[in-house]
Design an enzyme around this catalytic site. Structure first.
Site, PDB file in Angstrom:
ATOM      1  N   ASP A 314     -44.802  46.270 -75.931  1.00  0.00           N
ATOM      2  CA  ASP A 314     -44.746  46.371 -76.969  1.00  0.00           C
ATOM      3  C   ASP A 314     -45.055  47.693 -77.654  1.00  0.00           C
ATOM      4  O   ASP A 314     -46.590  47.431 -77.224  1.00  0.00           O
ATOM      5  CB  ASP A 314     -44.191  45.414 -77.540  1.00  0.00           C
ATOM      6  CG  ASP A 314     -44.808  44.949 -79.127  1.00  0.00           C
ATOM      7  OD1 ASP A 314     -43.187  45.576 -79.727  1.00  0.00           O
ATOM      8  OD2 ASP A 314     -44.912  45.212 -79.763  1.00  0.00           O
ATOM      9  N   GLU A 367     -41.775  50.446 -74.886  1.00  0.00           N
ATOM     10  CA  GLU A 367     -41.137  51.538 -76.066  1.00  0.00           C
ATOM     11  C   GLU A 367     -42.059  52.077 -76.418  1.00  0.00           C
ATOM     12  O   GLU A 367     -42.990  51.799 -77.441  1.00  0.00           O
ATOM     13  CB  GLU A 367     -41.265  50.182 -76.816  1.00  0.00           C
ATOM     14  CG  GLU A 367     -40.214  49.769 -78.394  1.00  0.00           C
ATOM     15  CD  GLU A 367     -40.862  48.821 -80.054  1.00  0.00           C
ATOM     16  OE1 GLU A 367     -40.606  49.498 -80.925  1.00  0.00           O
ATOM     17  OE2 GLU A 367     -42.518  49.060 -79.767  1.00  0.00           O
TER      18      GLU A 367
END
Length: 634
Positions: A314, A367
């Protein structure tokens, strides 16, 4: 004072590795471990707290009394406190009470290496083990094939707390999900599930992205072994498991990692690097050896002990740039005067090297929303070493295009075709994630223009374009049946919508697209290579039509894809073809089965020796309204 017996699981070599930041299985040493010492069963505790003056284990077994069970500091300047407490058993609830050398500060912390945590809002750690009899041998032996970059990779993104709720809006347990979710994912045909963070987190509205228990699956849904059952059953059903992993930041909750031993132990001490203004959270000190070892050990832990097949990392962009979400004067350039965080870059490279060196058939997915180069290229060529990267630019441009009324699309076709100018610079995954259906952005179907019929036709077209575009796929839960409301983490998805034909039609489209993807080598064998894609015509702006070829290893398995991006039926529409033979329509998003108008190309379509689009041959088609049609050679 109760007896704490001198005992250690650490060797001198362990300590040397830890200090050097090269111990990547720290969970085998630090934390609470059920052991037997001189014939007596109990628990060995070890915690890293280098500025501590004293460390006590407090819990339900000693009435939370500080000093009752004092750990002993190691002599080797490692900062590790340890000791064996006899006659403690699995299920004991505990924390560490730490008195610091700094101004006598006292903190009471959950165990950073705890395998199990109390159910929120309670915050203590629980002594536990990882005993489990796995039944996924077949999957584990073959997962290098399932997870390879030249194989189908279609991901269903799931928030466990809101996929489906039980009576009185209660969470489903891991065991209930092991029945319901596994059956649903198998039915819809996704190859993988990605779970939004399952590691323990204190605050539901964070969706799991503010972690305190990095080594513990959240107790909201059951015990650690219950989560193992869920992973196990997914594997037995032929479905891979990806976990969201958050090494980018962590909350400053009193029982968490922040200010752990009275010092900035895990977070960077310089607030310009150690505090994230967007999420009001703390940022790891990636230049500290022991912190790097903690994070990489955590990644290894989930892959090793929970048989996870991949980690989606993330907020990588926030880690890479020193000035991310910071104004001028709020950040300090690196030693070369640049904005890149060199410590983070080094950490991410080492993380990927360790994962790929130690685990066969897994993937790491970044990401990363900027143009940072070579994110998914090997570290030996100068890349960060990830297996894949989210194609955020494609997602933004595609949704921007599809949100336009069809009458204006001919003026913006470049928004749709631009992605092919950079599609093969990285190993891209195409994401329609949870971030696109919250905070006023509307659900995917309600982003589409027009009346109800057009909205759903556009959605079928969007998904057909996504599944035939190069790259792997990710779709957030609910989007696969046209959820109309924005995602709400406090409630179940609106499953009742499947009673309506348009919604069940979207689900059938996704089932058939997943099947098409998995059964068509042209869609996956070269999904990260320019050799796997060729435009037929991207410049028919006037009709808002694009056509292209997807290629695999065998020319006879190539597919022809045509997208009609308006609601006007195009009859006698001619496209150029490079090879002789005939075509057959194998997918049509306008099929009545999906709620479409039923305009189809039936039977065998003869390729003519009539040059067109710069090719020697051509074929005439009828293009249904707002549709994707796919053709194979016969």
């Amino acid at each position: 004072m109760s007896n704490v017996i001198t005992y250690s699981l650490f060797t001198d070599f362990d300590i040397d590795l830890f200090k050097a930041g090269k111990h990547f299985r720290l969970y085998e040493k630090l934390g609470a471990h059920l052991v037997e010492v001189d014939g007596v069963k109990g628990v060995y505790f070890a915690v890293w707290a280098p500025t501590a003056k004293s460390v006590s284990v407090v819990g339900d077994f000693n009435y939370w009394t500080q000093g009752e069970h004092l750990l002993q500091v190691r002599w080797d300047s490692s900062g590790i406190w340890e000791g064996f407490i006899p006659n403690l058993d699995k299920g004991a609830i505990y924390k560490y009470k730490i008195q610091s050398h700094i101004d006598g500060i006292i903190t009471e912390k959950a165990d950073p290496f705890s395998l199990y945590c109390e159910k929120p809002p309670y915050t203590a750690s629980v002594v536990w083990d990882l005993d489990y009899n796995w039944k996924d041998e077949k999957w584990m032996q073959l997962r290098h094939e399932h997870n390879a970059l030249d194989k189908p990779y279609s991901v269903y993104e799931v928030h466990l707390g809101s996929w489906k709720r039980g009576d009185d809006n209660k969470f489903l347990t891991y065991l209930e999900l092991a029945d319901d979710l596994v059956a649903y994912v198998k039915e819809t045909g996704f190859t993988h599930v990605e779970f939004m963070p399952v590691m323990e987190y204190p605050y539901d509205p964070s969706w799991g992205y503010q972690l305190v228990g990095y080594f513990a699956p959240t107790s909201r849904f059951g015990k650690p072994q219950d989560f193992m059952v869920l992973v196990d059953k997914l594997h037995q059903a032929g479905i891979g498991v990806i976990l969201d992993w958050v090494p980018s930041h962590f909350p400053d909750d009193a029982h968490g990692l922040g200010f752990f031993d009275g010092s900035h132990l895990y977070e960077h001490p310089d607030r310009r690097k150690g505090y994230h203004p967007d999420w009001k959270s703390l940022v790891f000190n990636y230049g500290r050896n022991e912190v790097r070892a903690f994070l990489i050990s955590n990644a290894v832990f989930w892959l090793q002990n929970y048989h996870v097949d991949g980690l989606r990392v993330d907020a990588v962009a926030s880690m890479l740039y020193l000035d991310y979400s910071r104004n001028e004067g709020e950040w300090e350039p690196n030693i070369y005067g640049g904005r890149e965080n060199l410590e983070t870059i080094s950490f991410l490279k080492e993380f990927n090297e360790v994962i790929y060196a130690n685990f066969s058939g897994v993937q790491t997915i970044a990401e990363e929303s900027t143009s940072f180069p070579m994110v998914s290229r090997p570290t030996f060529t100068g890349g960060l070493g990830f297996g894949m990267k989210w194609m955020m630019g494609w997602m933004h441009d595609t949704l921007k295009y599809f949100q336009k009324e069809t009458v204006y699309r001919k003026y913006h076709q470049n928004d749709l075709t631009f992605s092919m100018t950079y599609a093969f610079t990285e190993n891209f995954m195409l994401p329609f994630s949870h971030d696109e259906v919250v905070y006023g952005k509307q659900s995917i179907v309600y982003k589409m223009p027009g009346d109800e019929w057009q909205k759903f036709a556009n959605l079928r077209l969007l998904y057909g374009y996504m599944f035939t575009h190069p790259g792997t796929k990710l779709l957030f839960m609910g989007s696969e049946f046209g959820q109309t409301a924005e995602w709400n983490f406090e409630n179940s998805l609106d499953w009742h919508l499947l009673k309506y034909d348009y919604h069940s039609g979207i689900k059938d489209v996704i089932k058939d697209l997943n099947q098409l993807y998995k059964s068509s080598p042209a869609l996956y064998e070269k999904q990260f290579s320019g050799e796997g894609f060729e435009w037929i015509n991207y410049s028919d702006h006037q009709n808002a039509v694009i056509s292209y070829i997807r290629k695999g290893n065998k020319a006879e398995e190539n597919l022809i894809i045509v997208c009609n991006l308006t609601q006007v039926i195009r009859e006698n529409y001619r496209i150029g073809i490079s090879q002789k033979g005939n075509l057959k329509e194998i997918f049509n998003s306008d099929s009545k089965l999906y709620g479409g108008s039923g305009v189809v190309n039936s039977g065998i379509l003869k390729i003519e020796s009539s040059p067109y689009d710069g090719r020697d041959f051509s074929v005439e088609l009828i293009l249904p309204p707002l549709s994707v049609t796919v053709y194979s050679f016969v």
